[in-house]
Design a protein around this motif. Sequence first.
Motif, PDB file in Angstrom:
ATOM      1  N   ASP A 147       0.867  -1.177   0.000  1.00 19.76           N
ATOM      2  CA  ASP A 147       0.000   0.000   0.000  1.00 19.76           C
ATOM      3  C   ASP A 147       0.906   1.231   0.000  1.00 19.76           C
ATOM      4  O   ASP A 147       1.503   1.572   1.020  1.00 19.76           O
ATOM      5  CB  ASP A 147      -0.898  -0.020   1.231  1.00 19.76           C
TER       6      ASP A 147
ATOM      7  N   ARG B  23      -4.890  -2.423  -8.581  1.00 24.80           N
ATOM      8  CA  ARG B  23      -3.485  -2.735  -8.337  1.00 24.80           C
ATOM      9  C   ARG B  23      -2.679  -2.646  -9.625  1.00 24.80           C
ATOM     10  O   ARG B  23      -3.163  -2.932 -10.710  1.00 24.80           O
ATOM     11  CB  ARG B  23      -3.327  -4.151  -7.791  1.00 24.80           C
TER      12      ARG B  23
ATOM     13  N   GLY C  25       0.116   4.194  -0.056  1.00 22.26           N
ATOM     14  CA  GLY C  25      -0.416   5.265   0.775  1.00 22.26           C
ATOM     15  C   GLY C  25       0.393   5.447   2.047  1.00 22.26           C
ATOM     16  O   GLY C  25       0.438   6.539   2.610  1.00 22.26           O
TER      17      GLY C  25
ATOM     18  N   THR D 104       6.417   0.963   5.264  1.00 23.54           N
ATOM     19  CA  THR D 104       6.163   0.845   3.822  1.00 23.54           C
ATOM     20  C   THR D 104       7.476   0.749   3.052  1.00 23.54           C
ATOM     21  O   THR D 104       7.611  -0.070   2.133  1.00 23.54           O
ATOM     22  CB  THR D 104       5.325   2.039   3.317  1.00 23.54           C
TER      23      THR D 104
ATOM     24  N   GLU E 184      -0.851  -0.849  -4.362  1.00 22.07           N
ATOM     25  CA  GLU E 184      -2.180  -0.260  -4.222  1.00 22.07           C
ATOM     26  C   GLU E 184      -2.002   1.193  -3.793  1.00 22.07           C
ATOM     27  O   GLU E 184      -0.955   1.561  -3.263  1.00 22.07           O
ATOM     28  CB  GLU E 184      -2.991  -0.993  -3.156  1.00 22.07           C
ATOM     29  N   ASN E 185      -3.050   1.983  -3.993  1.00 24.27           N
ATOM     30  CA  ASN E 185      -3.010   3.404  -3.628  1.00 24.27           C
ATOM     31  C   ASN E 185      -1.789   4.093  -4.234  1.00 24.27           C
ATOM     32  O   ASN E 185      -1.061   4.816  -3.578  1.00 24.27           O
ATOM     33  CB  ASN E 185      -3.048   3.575  -2.108  1.00 24.27           C
ATOM     34  N   HIS E 186      -1.615   3.849  -5.531  1.00 25.45           N
ATOM     35  CA  HIS E 186      -0.459   4.339  -6.287  1.00 25.45           C
ATOM     36  C   HIS E 186      -0.675   5.720  -6.868  1.00 25.45           C
ATOM     37  O   HIS E 186       0.265   6.331  -7.369  1.00 25.45           O
ATOM     38  CB  HIS E 186      -0.123   3.364  -7.414  1.00 25.45           C
TER      39      HIS E 186
END
Length: 189
Positions: A11, A94, A13, A25, A42-44
């Motif tokens: 993620d 994704r 984010g 992260t 994700e959350n790119h």
Amino acid sequence: MTGPMEIPVIDLGGLNGGGEERSRTLAELHDACKDWGFFWVENHGVDAPLMDEVKRFVYGHYEEHLEAKFYASALEFLRAGAHWVPVGPTKGGRLFVNIGDQIEVLSAGAYRSVLHRVAAGDQGRRLSVATFYNPGTDAVVAPAPRRDQDAGAAAYPGPYRFGDYLDYYQGTKFGDKDARFQAVKKLLG
């Protein structure tokens, strides 16, 4: 969190979060690059409507111009004795990230570029929009100096012009990557 054979999902984010979340992260990114050579993100920040538009464009182009060529090349691939190890379907928004040869060289092997092939699913097609982030053809590539550098950097070619590598790569891209690195190293020697 992933199971023993699940591709990591990161993620992104978390990069916008506070110290501990950002550090976690970054550690996940490091581990995925080091241990896998590829991962999902994700959350790119890529807008879903843009991704949908790209999908519509790519599928339309594929159906109009490439579908027949794909089936012909897939048949030749199978006749040559090849077999499919699929990554699996894209899940939601994704994106799949794959470490390339230049990152492996820059990291002196800490991050590995993994041999991979695209495999079609049971519907006979697979959407794959490859985006490459490469330096300019005149850029010089070599293992980056590190304080904890070991003898592993000696196994990698460099410094070399990226354009020279691309020229050599075009004829060897489906061959053994380590042999390609060694051949480029000898060309420089």
